[in-house]
Write an enzyme that holds these catalytic residues in place. Structure first.
Site, PDB file in Angstrom:
ATOM      1  N   THR A  33       0.832  -1.204   0.000  1.00  0.00           N
ATOM      2  CA  THR A  33       0.000   0.000   0.000  1.00  0.00           C
ATOM      3  C   THR A  33       0.867   1.255   0.000  1.00  0.00           C
ATOM      4  OG1 THR A  33      -1.639  -1.239   1.275  1.00  0.00           O
ATOM      5  CG2 THR A  33      -1.970   1.121   1.100  1.00  0.00           C
ATOM      6  N   GLY A  99       4.995  -4.539  10.311  1.00  0.00           N
ATOM      7  CA  GLY A  99       6.200  -5.351  10.222  1.00  0.00           C
ATOM      8  C   GLY A  99       6.065  -6.575   9.359  1.00  0.00           C
ATOM      9  N   GLY A 101       6.161  -6.667   6.305  1.00  0.00           N
ATOM     10  CA  GLY A 101       7.164  -6.545   5.247  1.00  0.00           C
ATOM     11  C   GLY A 101       8.591  -6.568   5.752  1.00  0.00           C
ATOM     12  N   GLU A 107      10.660   1.701  10.138  1.00  0.00           N
ATOM     13  CA  GLU A 107       9.349   2.344  10.065  1.00  0.00           C
ATOM     14  C   GLU A 107       9.025   3.077  11.359  1.00  0.00           C
ATOM     15  OE1 GLU A 107       6.855  -0.486   6.953  1.00  0.00           O
ATOM     16  OE2 GLU A 107       6.960  -1.050   9.058  1.00  0.00           O
TER      17      GLU A 107
END
Length: 234
Positions: A33, A99, A101, A107
């Site tokens: 996304t 997380g 990914g 992040e």
């Protein structure tokens, strides 16, 4: 007919562009996304929008660079105006699980350095209680078994049980951009998210975990009925 998942991601990403202003320093998230947002942002940059992006992963950096978005590191720009990122789950009061990914440490660092964080997702990511998505926990490779035992112990104190599995890729442990491993904890549901997150932070081998609490300002969620905005009061 159900809405196309990719179309929903694009709709949420496009709505997030309304919050981007000329001259902003932007944290660029990781995941499918967030990548749609990066692609749409690149179109605006090509049209004259002036921004600087700080990517949260090597993957996002490579994508943004290939699309012509000016980039900087967090050392270059330690205070950001806005981060736009996805989420694996969005719970009450915008508590998140992230997380999936594998970029949760970077992040979280980027999100914490930002004045605002906007989460973009499709409707399926909104849940009443976090935890159906396995909680990613980034760990130091040294002492892995001891760290997993400590996570299991803390989990039992909160009534959380379930498999804690080392994330693998191509037959080897998945390695994050920071050189760490990830274990995925299938707890099912995590009602006391803040207290549990605090306890995880006390385990020496835990580098970071995927519970993002108090970081998101808004969530932009796309569903079959359109796009809606959730603020932290909900």
């Amino acid at each position: 007919m159900a809405a196309d998942p990719k179309a929903l991601k694009i709709a949420a990403a496009r709505a997030a562009l309304d919050y981007v202003q000329d001259g902003m320093k932007l944290g660029l998230g990781t995941g499918s996304t967030a990548e749609e947002f990066v692609r749409l942002l690149a179109e605006k940059v090509a049209g004259g929008l002036k921004v600087v992006g700080v990517p949260t992963s090597v993957r996002t950096e490579e994508l943004a660079r290939s699309l012509g978005i000016p980039l900087a590191t967090l050392d270059d720009e330690p205070s950001l105006d806005l981060t736009v990122d996805g989420a694996d789950e969005i719970g009450p009061h915008l508590a998140l699980i992230k997380g999936g990914g594998g970029a949760l440490l970077r992040e979280k660092i980027v999100a914490a350095a930002s004045s605002r964080m906007i989460v973009i997702a499709d409707e399926s990511k909104v849940v009443e209680t976090l935890g159906a998505f396995p909680l990613p926990i980034e760990v130091n490779p040294f002492g892995l078994k001891a760290t997993v035992l400590a996570i299991e112990h803390i989990g039992r104190q909160f009534g959380l049980t379930g498999e804690i599995r080392l994330r693998m890729k191509d037959g080897k442990p998945f390695v994050t951009d920071g050189g760490h491993f990830i274990v995925d904890a299938s707890f099912g549901r995590i009602p006391a998210t803040k207290a549990f997150a605090d306890e995880l932070n006390m385990i020496p081998g835990v580098v970071e975990h995927g519970l993002f609490i108090g970081l998101a300002s808004l969530a932009i969620v796309a569903g079959e009925g359109g796009v809606r905005v959730i603020d932290g009061k909900n």
